[in-house]
Design a protein around this motif. Structure first.
Motif, PDB file in Angstrom:
ATOM      1  N   LYS A  76       0.808  -1.236   0.000  1.00  0.00           N
ATOM      2  CA  LYS A  76       0.000   0.000   0.000  1.00  0.00           C
ATOM      3  C   LYS A  76       0.833   1.274   0.000  1.00  0.00           C
ATOM      4  CE  LYS A  76      -3.746  -2.477   2.132  1.00  0.00           C
ATOM      5  NZ  LYS A  76      -4.061  -2.974   3.459  1.00  0.00           N
ATOM      6  N   GLU A  77       2.078   1.163   0.468  1.00  0.00           N
ATOM      7  CA  GLU A  77       2.983   2.311   0.428  1.00  0.00           C
ATOM      8  C   GLU A  77       4.344   1.822  -0.033  1.00  0.00           C
ATOM      9  OE1 GLU A  77       2.864   5.438   3.906  1.00  0.00           O
ATOM     10  OE2 GLU A  77       2.317   3.447   4.628  1.00  0.00           O
ATOM     11  N   ALA A  78       5.000   2.601  -0.882  1.00  0.00           N
ATOM     12  CA  ALA A  78       6.325   2.190  -1.368  1.00  0.00           C
ATOM     13  C   ALA A  78       7.361   2.477  -0.285  1.00  0.00           C
ATOM     14  CB  ALA A  78       6.657   2.933  -2.658  1.00  0.00           C
ATOM     15  N   MET A  79       7.516   1.498   0.639  1.00  0.00           N
ATOM     16  CA  MET A  79       8.438   1.706   1.768  1.00  0.00           C
ATOM     17  C   MET A  79       9.699   0.876   1.633  1.00  0.00           C
ATOM     18  SD  MET A  79       5.686   1.997   4.851  1.00  0.00           S
ATOM     19  CE  MET A  79       6.909   1.817   6.129  1.00  0.00           C
ATOM     20  N   GLY A  80       9.994   0.486   0.402  1.00  0.00           N
ATOM     21  CA  GLY A  80      11.254  -0.219   0.160  1.00  0.00           C
ATOM     22  C   GLY A  80      11.053  -1.668  -0.256  1.00  0.00           C
ATOM     23  N   LEU A  81      12.110  -2.208  -0.864  1.00  0.00           N
ATOM     24  CA  LEU A  81      12.061  -3.576  -1.389  1.00  0.00           C
ATOM     25  C   LEU A  81      11.833  -4.596  -0.270  1.00  0.00           C
ATOM     26  CD1 LEU A  81      12.400  -5.502  -3.774  1.00  0.00           C
ATOM     27  CD2 LEU A  81      14.872  -5.260  -3.542  1.00  0.00           C
ATOM     28  N   GLY A  82      12.465  -4.372   0.889  1.00  0.00           N
ATOM     29  CA  GLY A  82      12.293  -5.294   2.025  1.00  0.00           C
ATOM     30  C   GLY A  82      10.841  -5.302   2.483  1.00  0.00           C
ATOM     31  N   GLY A 107      16.507   1.719   6.464  1.00  0.00           N
ATOM     32  CA  GLY A 107      17.932   1.999   6.258  1.00  0.00           C
ATOM     33  C   GLY A 107      18.125   3.069   5.219  1.00  0.00           C
ATOM     34  N   ALA A 108      19.015   2.807   4.234  1.00  0.00           N
ATOM     35  CA  ALA A 108      19.328   3.804   3.199  1.00  0.00           C
ATOM     36  C   ALA A 108      18.032   4.330   2.566  1.00  0.00           C
ATOM     37  CB  ALA A 108      20.213   3.168   2.129  1.00  0.00           C
ATOM     38  N   GLY A 109      17.940   5.667   2.444  1.00  0.00           N
ATOM     39  CA  GLY A 109      16.779   6.296   1.804  1.00  0.00           C
ATOM     40  C   GLY A 109      15.519   6.220   2.649  1.00  0.00           C
ATOM     41  N   GLY A 110      15.645   5.824   3.945  1.00  0.00           N
ATOM     42  CA  GLY A 110      14.476   5.743   4.824  1.00  0.00           C
ATOM     43  C   GLY A 110      13.576   4.561   4.476  1.00  0.00           C
ATOM     44  N   GLU A 111      14.057   3.629   3.641  1.00  0.00           N
ATOM     45  CA  GLU A 111      13.251   2.476   3.221  1.00  0.00           C
ATOM     46  C   GLU A 111      13.713   1.204   3.935  1.00  0.00           C
ATOM     47  OE1 GLU A 111      13.676   2.314  -1.036  1.00  0.00           O
ATOM     48  OE2 GLU A 111      12.078   3.801  -1.315  1.00  0.00           O
ATOM     49  N   ILE A 112      12.808   0.229   4.052  1.00  0.00           N
ATOM     50  CA  ILE A 112      13.210  -1.071   4.613  1.00  0.00           C
ATOM     51  C   ILE A 112      13.926  -1.832   3.504  1.00  0.00           C
ATOM     52  CG2 ILE A 112      12.404  -3.242   5.630  1.00  0.00           C
ATOM     53  CD1 ILE A 112      10.176  -1.614   6.962  1.00  0.00           C
ATOM     54  N   GLN A 113      15.221  -2.014   3.718  1.00  0.00           N
ATOM     55  CA  GLN A 113      16.083  -2.541   2.665  1.00  0.00           C
ATOM     56  C   GLN A 113      16.205  -4.059   2.769  1.00  0.00           C
ATOM     57  OE1 GLN A 113      17.288  -0.858   0.200  1.00  0.00           O
ATOM     58  NE2 GLN A 113      16.998   1.251   0.862  1.00  0.00           N
ATOM     59  N   LEU A 114      15.952  -4.738   1.662  1.00  0.00           N
ATOM     60  CA  LEU A 114      16.139  -6.194   1.634  1.00  0.00           C
ATOM     61  C   LEU A 114      17.602  -6.528   1.910  1.00  0.00           C
ATOM     62  CD1 LEU A 114      14.930  -8.997   1.130  1.00  0.00           C
ATOM     63  CD2 LEU A 114      15.390  -8.685  -1.309  1.00  0.00           C
ATOM     64  N   THR A 115      18.510  -5.679   1.414  1.00  0.00           N
ATOM     65  CA  THR A 115      19.945  -5.933   1.633  1.00  0.00           C
ATOM     66  C   THR A 115      20.276  -5.988   3.129  1.00  0.00           C
ATOM     67  OG1 THR A 115      20.361  -4.641  -0.342  1.00  0.00           O
ATOM     68  CG2 THR A 115      22.268  -5.161   1.010  1.00  0.00           C
ATOM     69  N   ASP A 116      19.659  -5.115   3.931  1.00  0.00           N
ATOM     70  CA  ASP A 116      19.949  -5.120   5.375  1.00  0.00           C
ATOM     71  C   ASP A 116      19.543  -6.460   5.994  1.00  0.00           C
ATOM     72  OD1 ASP A 116      20.901  -2.576   5.112  1.00  0.00           O
ATOM     73  OD2 ASP A 116      19.123  -1.579   5.918  1.00  0.00           O
ATOM     74  N   ALA A 117      18.405  -6.994   5.547  1.00  0.00           N
ATOM     75  CA  ALA A 117      17.955  -8.300   6.065  1.00  0.00           C
ATOM     76  C   ALA A 117      18.875  -9.420   5.553  1.00  0.00           C
ATOM     77  CB  ALA A 117      16.509  -8.557   5.646  1.00  0.00           C
ATOM     78  N   MET A 118      19.286  -9.323   4.296  1.00  0.00           N
ATOM     79  CA  MET A 118      20.184 -10.360   3.749  1.00  0.00           C
ATOM     80  C   MET A 118      21.564 -10.290   4.418  1.00  0.00           C
ATOM     81  SD  MET A 118      19.230 -10.798  -0.297  1.00  0.00           S
ATOM     82  CE  MET A 118      19.473  -9.114  -0.808  1.00  0.00           C
ATOM     83  N   ALA A 119      21.945  -9.093   4.873  1.00  0.00           N
ATOM     84  CA  ALA A 119      23.225  -8.959   5.596  1.00  0.00           C
ATOM     85  C   ALA A 119      23.157  -9.770   6.886  1.00  0.00           C
ATOM     86  CB  ALA A 119      23.512  -7.486   5.887  1.00  0.00           C
ATOM     87  N   VAL A 120      22.028  -9.678   7.603  1.00  0.00           N
ATOM     88  CA  VAL A 120      21.860 -10.449   8.845  1.00  0.00           C
ATOM     89  C   VAL A 120      21.893 -11.947   8.517  1.00  0.00           C
ATOM     90  CG1 VAL A 120      20.277 -10.959  10.757  1.00  0.00           C
ATOM     91  CG2 VAL A 120      20.531  -8.603   9.940  1.00  0.00           C
ATOM     92  N   LEU A 121      21.160 -12.315   7.458  1.00  0.00           N
ATOM     93  CA  LEU A 121      21.124 -13.727   7.035  1.00  0.00           C
ATOM     94  C   LEU A 121      22.536 -14.232   6.717  1.00  0.00           C
ATOM     95  CD1 LEU A 121      19.134 -16.094   6.216  1.00  0.00           C
ATOM     96  CD2 LEU A 121      19.378 -15.247   3.877  1.00  0.00           C
ATOM     97  N   SER A 122      23.301 -13.412   6.008  1.00  0.00           N
ATOM     98  CA  SER A 122      24.670 -13.805   5.630  1.00  0.00           C
ATOM     99  C   SER A 122      25.546 -13.995   6.858  1.00  0.00           C
ATOM    100  CB  SER A 122      25.329 -12.733   4.751  1.00  0.00           C
ATOM    101  OG  SER A 122      24.524 -12.434   3.674  1.00  0.00           O
ATOM    102  N   ARG A 123      25.393 -13.106   7.829  1.00  0.00           N
ATOM    103  CA  ARG A 123      26.229 -13.199   9.036  1.00  0.00           C
ATOM    104  C   ARG A 123      25.822 -14.400   9.893  1.00  0.00           C
ATOM    105  NH1 ARG A 123      25.697  -7.339   8.955  1.00  0.00           N
ATOM    106  NH2 ARG A 123      23.988  -7.441  10.463  1.00  0.00           N
ATOM    107  N   GLU A 124      24.493 -14.645   9.994  1.00  0.00           N
ATOM    108  CA  GLU A 124      24.016 -15.696  10.912  1.00  0.00           C
ATOM    109  C   GLU A 124      24.084 -17.098  10.299  1.00  0.00           C
ATOM    110  OE1 GLU A 124      20.111 -14.597  12.210  1.00  0.00           O
ATOM    111  OE2 GLU A 124      20.885 -13.049  13.584  1.00  0.00           O
ATOM    112  N   LYS A 125      23.731 -17.190   9.010  1.00  0.00           N
ATOM    113  CA  LYS A 125      23.580 -18.523   8.415  1.00  0.00           C
ATOM    114  C   LYS A 125      24.487 -18.709   7.197  1.00  0.00           C
ATOM    115  CE  LYS A 125      19.823 -21.376   6.552  1.00  0.00           C
ATOM    116  NZ  LYS A 125      18.387 -21.471   6.307  1.00  0.00           N
ATOM    117  N   GLY A 126      24.844 -17.579   6.586  1.00  0.00           N
ATOM    118  CA  GLY A 126      25.629 -17.630   5.346  1.00  0.00           C
ATOM    119  C   GLY A 126      24.729 -17.618   4.130  1.00  0.00           C
TER     120      GLY A 126
END
Ligand code: UTP
Length: 290
Positions: A104-110, A223-242
């Motif tokens: 309903k609102e463009a709040m980022g890819l995440g 995160g960047a641009g005030g949007e919920i970034q998929l990259t930020d979530a994938m960063a956590v995934l990469s650190r925790e699980k790879g």
């Protein structure tokens, strides 16, 4: 395990394509005679994916219309005996089992991907960014699926980007596992300075993710641009699980940019069975004027 579900986020505002994107979704901009999103559905379908969720937004209803049957055209084409055209329209609509949901609102890819939670359930799934078209011999989603099946981890489709542009992309921390395949242990979206980048490998348009990403996204702050970034979530995934990354084979067109849109139409126009030869002749004459 095989990937059977794909999500295509197509709800962004497309501000880089204004003014056209105000009335025509950038995902519906054509390459020759088909909209960008049609290439994505075909790619997913060619990779063996049966169920596709497209995330749309208000004003983007033409995406749904494109994948629907059209009584008006079918009646007219039947009357005129144009069976080839009829078949073409049915092929488009029957390419996959497609469902739609709105962000309903463009709040980022995440934020957009979070809308896919009920559709995805507990399965691992592919994401095809709605404005990133990749033309390749083996569908790039299939290339990623092969890495996923071998390593059992999420996979990002990556390419090296010019170092001077690295602050405009995400940057991955990687170790090579085999030729063109990497283990990812961290990533950052739009690093502030070149020195903050892990590498010049960046995600371009395709990822395979575990359902675990939804719990991470629920706890991801803008995160960047005030949007919920998929990259930020994938960063956590990469650190925790790879995660894994694949330097895929294929030519990418960024349909969210004017240059990408024009490039796509020139290259694919030349390849077109219907108009390619005439278009090539035109181009050869035209470049003499440049
Ligand atoms: P982009 O970041 O390229 O899309 O997202 P954007 O925000 O529309 O672009 P600009 O910067 O304003 O021109 C990649 C894909 O994710 C979708 C977009 O539609 C695009 O296909 N997206 C992005 C969403 O579905 N929702 C969003 O909130 C943002």
């Amino acid at each position: 395990m095989k990937i059977k579900k794909a999500v295509i986020p197509a709800a962004g505002l497309g501000t880089r394509m204004l003014p056209i994107s105000k009335a025509v979704p950038k995902e519906m901009l054509p390459i020759v005679d088909r909209p960008a999103i049609s290439y994505l559905v075909k790619e997913a379908s060619d990779a063996g994916i049966e169920d596709i969720l497209v995330i749309t937004a208000g004003g983007k209803e033409c995406i749904e219309d494109y994948f629907d049957y059209s009584a008006v055209y079918e009646k007219r084409l039947t009357e005129k005996g144009k069976t080839d055209d009829l078949r073409l329209l049915r092929e488009v609509a029957d390419m996959a089992n497609i469902t739609f949901i709105r962000q309903k609102e463009a709040m980022g890819l995440g934020h957009a991907i979070l809308k896919a939670r009920a559709f995805v359930g507990e399965d691992d799934f592919a994401v095809l960014y709605g404005d990133d078209i990749i033309v390749s011999e083996t569908p790039v989603t299939k290339q990623l699926c092969c890495v996923y099946e071998k390593y059992g981890l999420g996979v990002a489709g990556v390419k090296p980007v010019p170092w001077e542009d690295v602050t405009r992309y995400c940057s991955l921390k990687v170790d090579e596992a085999e030729k063109g395949v990497y283990r990812v242990s961290d990533m950052v979206e739009k690093p502030k300075r070149r020195e903050d980048a892990f590498s010049n490998l960046s995600i371009l348009g395709r990822v395979i993710l575990p359902a675990q990403i939804f719990d991470i996204l629920e706890n991801t702050a803008p995160g960047a641009g005030g949007e919920i970034q998929l990259t930020d979530a994938m960063a956590v995934l990469s650190r925790e699980k790879g995660m894994m990354a694949l330097d895929f084979e294929g030519r990418r067109y960024d349909m969210g940019s004017k240059l990408g849109f024009l490039t796509a139409n020139v290259i694919e126009g030349v390849k077109s069975e219907e108009v390619g030869e005439d278009f090539k002749k035109f181009l050869k004459e035209f470049v003499k004027e440049l």
